[in-house]
Design a protein around this motif. Sequence first.
Motif, PDB file in Angstrom:
ATOM      1  N   THR A 162     -69.969 -60.238 -39.850  1.00 24.92           N
ATOM      2  CA  THR A 162     -70.055 -58.778 -39.865  1.00 24.92           C
ATOM      3  C   THR A 162     -69.387 -58.195 -41.107  1.00 24.92           C
ATOM      4  O   THR A 162     -69.945 -57.314 -41.765  1.00 24.92           O
ATOM      5  N   LEU A 163     -68.196 -58.696 -41.443  1.00 20.89           N
ATOM      6  CA  LEU A 163     -67.500 -58.215 -42.640  1.00 20.89           C
ATOM      7  C   LEU A 163     -68.304 -58.527 -43.899  1.00 20.89           C
ATOM      8  O   LEU A 163     -68.368 -57.720 -44.827  1.00 20.89           O
ATOM      9  N   SER A 164     -68.938 -59.701 -43.930  1.00 21.58           N
ATOM     10  CA  SER A 164     -69.770 -60.081 -45.083  1.00 21.58           C
ATOM     11  C   SER A 164     -70.976 -59.154 -45.215  1.00 21.58           C
ATOM     12  O   SER A 164     -71.327 -58.728 -46.319  1.00 21.58           O
ATOM     13  N   GLU A 165     -71.609 -58.827 -44.078  1.00 23.54           N
ATOM     14  CA  GLU A 165     -72.756 -57.914 -44.103  1.00 23.54           C
ATOM     15  C   GLU A 165     -72.338 -56.533 -44.594  1.00 23.54           C
ATOM     16  O   GLU A 165     -73.026 -55.915 -45.418  1.00 23.54           O
ATOM     17  N   ARG A 166     -71.210 -56.043 -44.099  1.00 19.78           N
ATOM     18  CA  ARG A 166     -70.712 -54.730 -44.521  1.00 19.78           C
ATOM     19  C   ARG A 166     -70.443 -54.720 -46.024  1.00 19.78           C
ATOM     20  O   ARG A 166     -70.777 -53.763 -46.714  1.00 19.78           O
ATOM     21  N   THR A 167     -69.809 -55.785 -46.525  1.00 15.77           N
ATOM     22  CA  THR A 167     -69.503 -55.879 -47.952  1.00 15.77           C
ATOM     23  C   THR A 167     -70.783 -55.866 -48.774  1.00 15.77           C
ATOM     24  O   THR A 167     -70.881 -55.159 -49.778  1.00 15.77           O
ATOM     25  N   SER A 168     -71.771 -56.630 -48.335  1.00 19.33           N
ATOM     26  CA  SER A 168     -73.053 -56.682 -49.039  1.00 19.33           C
ATOM     27  C   SER A 168     -73.724 -55.311 -49.062  1.00 19.33           C
ATOM     28  O   SER A 168     -74.201 -54.855 -50.107  1.00 19.33           O
ATOM     29  N   GLU A 169     -73.748 -54.628 -47.910  1.00 16.00           N
ATOM     30  CA  GLU A 169     -74.350 -53.295 -47.836  1.00 16.00           C
ATOM     31  C   GLU A 169     -73.629 -52.320 -48.754  1.00 16.00           C
ATOM     32  O   GLU A 169     -74.259 -51.507 -49.428  1.00 16.00           O
ATOM     33  N   LYS A 170     -72.302 -52.392 -48.775  1.00 26.59           N
ATOM     34  CA  LYS A 170     -71.523 -51.487 -49.623  1.00 26.59           C
ATOM     35  C   LYS A 170     -71.800 -51.739 -51.101  1.00 26.59           C
ATOM     36  O   LYS A 170     -71.907 -50.806 -51.885  1.00 26.59           O
ATOM     37  N   LEU A 171     -71.926 -53.011 -51.482  1.00 21.91           N
ATOM     38  CA  LEU A 171     -72.211 -53.333 -52.881  1.00 21.91           C
ATOM     39  C   LEU A 171     -73.572 -52.788 -53.306  1.00 21.91           C
ATOM     40  O   LEU A 171     -73.706 -52.217 -54.397  1.00 21.91           O
ATOM     41  N   VAL A 172     -74.569 -52.946 -52.445  1.00 18.49           N
ATOM     42  CA  VAL A 172     -75.907 -52.415 -52.745  1.00 18.49           C
ATOM     43  C   VAL A 172     -75.838 -50.898 -52.872  1.00 18.49           C
ATOM     44  O   VAL A 172     -76.365 -50.307 -53.814  1.00 18.49           O
ATOM     45  N   LEU A 173     -75.163 -50.254 -51.916  1.00 16.50           N
ATOM     46  CA  LEU A 173     -75.047 -48.800 -51.936  1.00 16.50           C
ATOM     47  C   LEU A 173     -74.293 -48.331 -53.179  1.00 16.50           C
ATOM     48  O   LEU A 173     -74.689 -47.372 -53.834  1.00 16.50           O
TER      49      LEU A 173
ATOM     50  N   GLN B 297     -80.580 -47.866 -45.530  1.00 19.14           N
ATOM     51  CA  GLN B 297     -79.567 -48.698 -44.872  1.00 19.14           C
ATOM     52  C   GLN B 297     -79.359 -48.286 -43.426  1.00 19.14           C
ATOM     53  O   GLN B 297     -79.139 -49.130 -42.565  1.00 19.14           O
ATOM     54  N   MET B 298     -79.429 -46.995 -43.147  1.00 19.37           N
ATOM     55  CA  MET B 298     -79.260 -46.530 -41.770  1.00 19.37           C
ATOM     56  C   MET B 298     -80.456 -46.915 -40.905  1.00 19.37           C
ATOM     57  O   MET B 298     -80.306 -47.277 -39.746  1.00 19.37           O
TER      58      MET B 298
ATOM     59  N   ARG C  99     -75.705 -32.741 -43.309  1.00 21.73           N
ATOM     60  CA  ARG C  99     -75.900 -32.742 -44.757  1.00 21.73           C
ATOM     61  C   ARG C  99     -74.569 -32.913 -45.487  1.00 21.73           C
ATOM     62  O   ARG C  99     -74.500 -33.577 -46.515  1.00 21.73           O
ATOM     63  N   GLN C 100     -73.506 -32.330 -44.933  1.00 29.57           N
ATOM     64  CA  GLN C 100     -72.178 -32.497 -45.543  1.00 29.57           C
ATOM     65  C   GLN C 100     -71.750 -33.963 -45.496  1.00 29.57           C
ATOM     66  O   GLN C 100     -71.196 -34.492 -46.453  1.00 29.57           O
ATOM     67  N   GLN C 101     -71.995 -34.634 -44.370  1.00 31.86           N
ATOM     68  CA  GLN C 101     -71.648 -36.052 -44.259  1.00 31.86           C
ATOM     69  C   GLN C 101     -72.474 -36.893 -45.223  1.00 31.86           C
ATOM     70  O   GLN C 101     -71.958 -37.817 -45.848  1.00 31.86           O
ATOM     71  N   LEU C 102     -73.760 -36.576 -45.374  1.00 27.87           N
ATOM     72  CA  LEU C 102     -74.599 -37.297 -46.337  1.00 27.87           C
ATOM     73  C   LEU C 102     -74.056 -37.106 -47.753  1.00 27.87           C
ATOM     74  O   LEU C 102     -74.029 -38.050 -48.554  1.00 27.87           O
ATOM     75  N   ALA C 103     -73.616 -35.895 -48.062  1.00 22.24           N
ATOM     76  CA  ALA C 103     -73.031 -35.628 -49.385  1.00 22.24           C
ATOM     77  C   ALA C 103     -71.770 -36.465 -49.582  1.00 22.24           C
ATOM     78  O   ALA C 103     -71.590 -37.113 -50.618  1.00 22.24           O
ATOM     79  N   SER C 104     -70.911 -36.488 -48.569  1.00 20.46           N
ATOM     80  CA  SER C 104     -69.650 -37.232 -48.679  1.00 20.46           C
ATOM     81  C   SER C 104     -69.869 -38.740 -48.719  1.00 20.46           C
ATOM     82  O   SER C 104     -69.086 -39.470 -49.319  1.00 20.46           O
ATOM     83  N   LEU C 105     -70.930 -39.229 -48.084  1.00 17.25           N
ATOM     84  CA  LEU C 105     -71.241 -40.660 -48.101  1.00 17.25           C
ATOM     85  C   LEU C 105     -71.812 -41.112 -49.443  1.00 17.25           C
ATOM     86  O   LEU C 105     -71.718 -42.286 -49.798  1.00 17.25           O
ATOM     87  N   THR C 106     -72.409 -40.187 -50.189  1.00 18.47           N
ATOM     88  CA  THR C 106     -73.059 -40.549 -51.455  1.00 18.47           C
ATOM     89  C   THR C 106     -72.318 -40.037 -52.684  1.00 18.47           C
ATOM     90  O   THR C 106     -72.728 -40.316 -53.814  1.00 18.47           O
TER      91      THR C 106
END
Length: 198
Positions: free
Chosen positions: A113-124, A143-144, A162-169
């Motif tokens: 799970t930690l490896s998947e999260r790390t991979s997703e974060k790197l792509v993002l 990703q969602m 929309r505020q959360q999407l802004a803060s996530l990106t």
Amino acid sequence: MAIQKSLLHSVQAIEEQYAAGDYIFREEATPQFYYQIVKGEVKLNSYKEDGKEFIQEILSDNSCFGESMLILGKPYIVNAVALTKCTLLKIGKDQFFRLLQENPDIFLDMYITLSERTSEKLVLMQKISGQNAEERLVELMNQMKEPKESRGKYSFEIPHTRQQLASLTGLSLETTIRVIKRMEKNKILMIKNGKIFY
């Protein structure tokens, strides 16, 4: 990856309630517990020097958080804040390590799970480090949507504001709203009753 509640209770898990806006832990604090969400949503965030919020992740039912810093024994690099009314289970550091030693399959699942999260974060991170705001939002929405079964166009309701999407990106709210409207015009997403469908 969630650990079975019965296993958590077997090592004296504590159930706690949090109201929306409550801090579960703060940046720079020393990790003491493993946390798992029974019900509700939690955001992991940090703030830039200018005070702008950057949301690292939004987690919901059966998600765990803070475990990587607990394992490393290093201070938290993010805050954990309840987004909604939350019920959490937590166990102390010693109980957590004992649980992992006695159940190596849990350790392996957690590692995956930690490896998947790390991979997703790197792509993002690759996508959002570019200048194109639309690419940032599309990658986040992909990703969602990816782990969900509904893959058709407009079949996935984006669960964030929309505020959360802004803060996530890392975008401003104004830019996010403008780009979402353009994406709707270009039929990349659909807006229905204020909700975004992708």
